[in-house]
Design an enzyme around this catalytic site. Structure first.
Site, mmCIF file in Angstrom:
data_model
loop_
_atom_site.group_PDB
_atom_site.id
_atom_site.type_symbol
_atom_site.label_atom_id
_atom_site.label_comp_id
_atom_site.label_asym_id
_atom_site.label_seq_id
_atom_site.Cartn_x
_atom_site.Cartn_y
_atom_site.Cartn_z
ATOM 1 N N THR A 42 0.833 -1.208 0.000
ATOM 2 C CA THR A 42 0.000 0.000 0.000
ATOM 3 C C THR A 42 0.865 1.254 0.000
ATOM 4 O OG1 THR A 42 -1.657 -1.245 1.238
ATOM 5 C CG2 THR A 42 -1.957 1.126 1.143
ATOM 6 N N TYR A 130 5.424 -12.322 5.099
ATOM 7 C CA TYR A 130 4.177 -11.915 4.455
ATOM 8 C C TYR A 130 3.777 -12.977 3.443
ATOM 9 C CZ TYR A 130 0.943 -8.553 2.193
ATOM 10 O OH TYR A 130 -0.168 -7.912 1.690
ATOM 11 N N LYS A 158 2.181 -11.998 8.424
ATOM 12 C CA LYS A 158 1.083 -11.212 7.872
ATOM 13 C C LYS A 158 0.360 -12.133 6.901
ATOM 14 C CE LYS A 158 -0.279 -7.113 5.253
ATOM 15 N NZ LYS A 158 0.156 -5.948 4.436
ATOM 16 N N ILE A 198 -2.965 -5.940 10.086
ATOM 17 C CA ILE A 198 -2.213 -4.914 9.348
ATOM 18 C C ILE A 198 -3.180 -4.437 8.283
ATOM 19 C CG2 ILE A 198 -0.213 -4.433 7.895
ATOM 20 C CD1 ILE A 198 1.304 -6.604 9.401
#
Length: 282
Positions: A42, A130, A158, A198
């Site tokens: 992001t 992640y 994540k 998150i």
């Protein structure tokens, strides 16, 4: 609650470090963020230089001080580059690292394991791996996650794999801290033991997201469910119509908060999307 923070740019496309500091402060003070993830997806990390990434970590760490935890993205499909990013982030003031599964080259599970191990060995910072196979092309397997859990430097996941069985298996067998990386799964993952989130929608709905998590953790399932469902239109609008960086920046710009444009190959939200985003948030 961590917010996966966008990277503010000036109108000419250059990094807006002061804007990043103001936005970080807003997210902590107004959106109930307890931590920030910078230089992630992001945050448009694929389009920022290593120098810009370092500047951003320093700026945000200076702005929030000890009020929040700063996790810096150290993602690359090149292990040596990822190690360099990790070491630089540590020197710049990050409290932890987020390392994505190597993408494009689609390495074997052994290659993925060695990649994450190299990053974890490179600094004293805790590493959150992640797992997002729809972007990277390769999922972390249960066996690989179990192996990584044995490394003292790998402390969290994540989770954007959309595989609740795998998540449950790892939560049952390890002490890894799980964070939902998909806002639509924030409550389902919390229900099976995830530590937190998150969040992308945390830019504009952070306080409600935090209230949902708090309700769950104190055992108020009815309120947690109600808040999770209340957030569904926002999640849908922000996460399904365009990349999160595009939709979040559009909303922040409308509210007069530091965001600025996106960098190509992302393109800004059009009029129809802006209208839909406003309606969803209202």
């Amino acid at each position: 609650m961590f917010v996966a923070m966008v990277t503010p740019f000036h109108e000419d496309g250059s990094l807006d470090a002061e804007g990043a500091q103001a936005l970080a402060t807003y997210l902590i003070e107004e959106q109930a963020g307890e931590g920030l993830v910078v230089n992630g997806t992001t945050g448009e990390a694929p389009t920022t230089t290593d120098a810009e990434k370092e500047t951003l970590v320093r700026a945000v760490a200076e702005a929030v001080g000890d009020r929040a935890t700063i996790i810096a993205g150290a993602g690359s499909f090149d292990t040596r580059h990822a190690v360099e990013l990790a070491r630089t982030a540590e020197k710049a003031g990050a409290d932890g690292l987020l390392a994505v599964t190597p993408y494009y080259s689609r390495p074997s599970q052994e290659g993925i394991f060695q990649h994450f191990t190299a990053i974890a060995d490179a600094t004293s910072l805790p590493v959150t791996v992640y797992d997002i196979p729809q972007r990277t092309g390769t999922a972390l397997t249960t066996d690989t996650l179990l192996r990584l859990a044995e490394h003292p430097g790998v402390t969290g996941v994540k989770d954007a794999a959309y595989d609740l069985l795998k998540s449950a298996e790892i939560l049952a067998a390890t002490d890894l801290l799980y964070y939902s990386g998909a806002d639509e799964l924030n409550l389902p993952l919390a229900a099976i033991g995830a530590t937190g989130v998150i969040s992308t929608i945390g830019h504009v709905a952070g306080a409600t997201t935090k209230a949902m998590l708090d309700a769950h953790h104190r055992g108020d399932a009815r309120r947690a469910t109600r808040l999770h469902l209340d957030l569904t239109p926002v999640v849908s609008a922000i996460m399904t119509r365009a990349p999160g960086a595009v939709t979040v920046k559009a909303l922040l710009n409308q509210r007069g908060l530091p965001a600025g444009p996106v960098r190509l190959p992302l393109v800004p939200a059009d009029t129809d999307l802006l209208k839909h985003l406003r309606q969803a948030c209202e």
